[in-house]
Structure formats: C-alpha cells, structure tokens
Design an enzyme around this catalytic site. Sequence first.
Site, PDB file in Angstrom:
ATOM      1  N   TYR A   1       0.844  -1.186   0.000  1.00 34.17           N
ATOM      2  CA  TYR A   1       0.000   0.000   0.000  1.00 34.17           C
ATOM      3  C   TYR A   1       0.883   1.241   0.000  1.00 34.17           C
ATOM      4  O   TYR A   1       1.814   1.340   0.798  1.00 34.17           O
ATOM      5  CB  TYR A   1      -0.901  -0.002   1.239  1.00 34.17           C
TER       6      TYR A   1
ATOM      7  N   ASP B   1       9.195   2.974   0.323  1.00 33.35           N
ATOM      8  CA  ASP B   1       8.084   3.602   1.027  1.00 33.35           C
ATOM      9  C   ASP B   1       8.231   3.235   2.498  1.00 33.35           C
ATOM     10  O   ASP B   1       7.836   2.152   2.927  1.00 33.35           O
ATOM     11  CB  ASP B   1       6.749   3.104   0.462  1.00 33.35           C
TER      12      ASP B   1
ATOM     13  N   LYS C   1       3.334   8.877   9.075  1.00 36.15           N
ATOM     14  CA  LYS C   1       3.116   8.256  10.390  1.00 36.15           C
ATOM     15  C   LYS C   1       4.072   8.801  11.471  1.00 36.15           C
ATOM     16  O   LYS C   1       3.889   9.921  11.906  1.00 36.15           O
ATOM     17  CB  LYS C   1       3.136   6.741  10.241  1.00 36.15           C
TER      18      LYS C   1
END
Length: 428
Positions: free
Chosen positions: A144, A239, A267
């Site tokens: 993702y 990522d 995050k």
Amino acid sequence: MIYKRSSALFAQAENVIPGGVNSPVRAFKAVGGTPIFVKEAKGAYLYDEDGNKLIDYINSWGPMILGHAFEPVVNAVIEKAKKGTSFGMPTEIETQIAELAVSMVPNIDKIRFVNSGTEACMSAIRLARGFTGKDKIIKFAGCYHGHSDSFLIQAGSGAVTFGAPNSPGVTSGTAKDTLLATYNDIESVKELIAANPNEIACIIIEPVAGNMGCIPPKNGFLQALRTLCDAHNVLLIFDEVMTGFRLAKGGAQELYNIHADIVCFGKVIGGGLPVGAFAARNEIMNHLAPLGPVYQAGTLSGNPLAMAAGLAMLETLNNDPSIFTRLAEKTEYLHKGFTKVLNDNNITHTINRVGSMISIHFEDNAVIDFKTSAKGNNETFKKFFHGMLNEGIYIAPSAFETWFITDALSYADLDETIAAVNKVAATL
Ligand SMILES: *Cc1c(COP(=O)(O)O)cnc(C)c1O
C-alpha cells in the site's frame, strides 16, 4: 463490553459522513460490528465513549510509537499553537526538523514535507518520472502506498479488505503505467523490466511490507532489487511511511543496509499530526520546484503545529536510540507468548515479526507475499478480533494489518495480552 454510545454516535455519523468514517478500514466492515468511538487516550490505553479501557495495538496505525498523548509532543504543539497555526511562509522549525531527519536517515541530503503518506508516495513517483524521463512504475501486489490513482492497483490494507483492488475512478490510462510484481519474487521484477525496456522510472516497495500483515523481505531480496535498479537506470523508492523512524533511527535502509534512491515518510515523522515527507540525494531533490521542473506544493505543508509535533518525536527517538531495542524486545516477548498459547490451543497459525511490527496469520504455511497472506482464515480472524476486543485488547479490524508495538506498553500489558490470546484461542 458495552458499545451503546459508540453505536449511537456511529448511526449519527452515517447520516453525514459516507459509511460514518473518514477512512474506510475504521468502519469494521471486514470484521462486522460497530466501530468504537474513542474519547481519549494516554500511553498504551484508549478510553472509549462508553467508558471502556482498551490496550491499543493500532496506535493510530503507527504514529504513536511512544504511546498516546506523549508529553513532549503535546507540549510542543500547545506552545506552537499560541503563536499562530499557519502562515504559508517559511519558518525556522521546518529547517530544524529537516536537518534532524537528514542526520538520522542514511543517504538523503534534502527532504520535502507534505501532509500525508499518500502525498509523499504520489510526489515521489512524479519526481522519479521527472528525473528519469520514463513513465512506468513497478509496485508489488499487496503493498500500500496511499490512495492516489497510480497505486490503487492491488493495494494492501483497506483496498484489499474491501475486495476492490482496482477502484472505479482510476482510469485505464493511469493503470497501464503501473506494473505489478510479486513481493519477495525477484524473477517477477526481472520479467517486467525485460518486457518494458527503457520504460521503467522506478520500483516502489515497502521494504518490510506492513499492509498485508507484516511480511519481511527475504534474505537478499532488497539487495537484488538494488542491483537490478542500478543495472537498468531505474530508481528504487523505499516507502518507509510505516517503517521509517520505527525499525531503526534510519528505518529499513539502516536495518538492512540498503540505500534507496528516494525514501517516503509519514506516520511516526508527524508525531500524530498530519505529516508526510519524501527525501533523496541532492541530484534527485534538486529536480523539484522551485529549483527544478517537477512541480509539487502544499498550502499547509510544513505547518508549524505538525512540524513541532514531528520535531519533538524525532528528537526523542534520536536522543534515546535504545527505544528501538526495547520495542523489538517487547515484540519478541509477545511473539513467544502468542506462539506458546496458540500451540497449546492447537490453532493453525504463522506469526511474522520485524522490530516492532508483528502479525498473526491463521494459516500454517509461510506468509511471504500477498497470495500467501490472503490464504489466512478470515472467519477465524473475525472471531479472534471480537474475542480480543471483548478482553479489552484493540487490534486492527482487518487480517491485512500489522500490530504496532509502542514504548508505552508495560510487560504487565503484554502479559495481559498473551493471557487474552490464550482465552480467545480456546474459543476458536
Ligand atoms: C499508511 C501508509 C501510506 C499512506 O499514508 P497516509 O498518511 O494514510 O496517506 C503509504 N504507505 C505506507 C507503507 C503506509 O503504511
């Protein structure tokens, strides 16, 4: 447990917010039941609107690595807010957090701040395309990278949970430039490169996959990607929205000693405020506007409250690197405890773990890619999820998510969690 007020609040929300939530996985569709409305949180615990106390293993899906309402972060935000919340002009704190991030992460000279992980990944591939002059990208099934069009092709997490890996609204024109490889399968990458000579701008990967459960890279897999990228003039994008500032000070790049060309963050880097970032060597970053031709911008990018939260978070992690060892030890303790009680109860399972990321799959074969992750027994997971919730343990409401361990968890919390798994396992 009682969810009376949560149920009422959810019904009210459904009238004015699609599905009652602002991000789909929160709606509990994969596990059934009513989403829990949180009232407040402190340290390792959530307190919901019905007065239930829960041990939290989601932690805002990663950012709260030091626990909820961590004081240095909260205080930094309060002090900043008093001085104005947004200017759309440069501020000193942006340089301070950029300098700190660049000093913590290997192989990056410059970093640009955005407002989410989605934006970071979306901008990173634009930069890769602008830098290489090529159009196609390779991503891995089950990884993702946020919800921008190019990535909604067999994305993990919510996109998988809802069985709509190719979302309507993504044009076929966009989809054709995203090529799909298999995680941990270097041959699948070689084939795509061979079939699209001189067309591939970048390979983007979660260096430790966290959106199909936790899936570690096989020995040598990331190095093989690095070698392949060098041979074919393809940029390697890590990522690290989930793994950055979590697996080590320098993230997965440091843990596996592999240099990526562009690194994406989100995050943890925002300390719980909306922040993302992407970073690279000067040679690549200087292609961005206003220095270069690749456009990227944001009215609220580098927002002072967000930067204050992120800076307080990164300073804490930088000043006490033993946090990462502590987190890994706590996660290993859980792993051992879970293995014992699941075996005692004869529950078919596989547990994957890297650092402070861990996931239980109700499947006995090795879980190494999206296909093997999807084999897990979802009916068992649903029962497990609700059983744990009933014991006051809040894990992600989807079998495709990792658990996030925080420094705020005590060993008593971990023992309580293992005891809950034992009790729930007996009912599966
Ligand atoms: C969460 C996540 C994203 C998206 O970040 P948002 O802030 O939700 O847009 C991208 N990549 C990875 C690996 C993630 O875990």
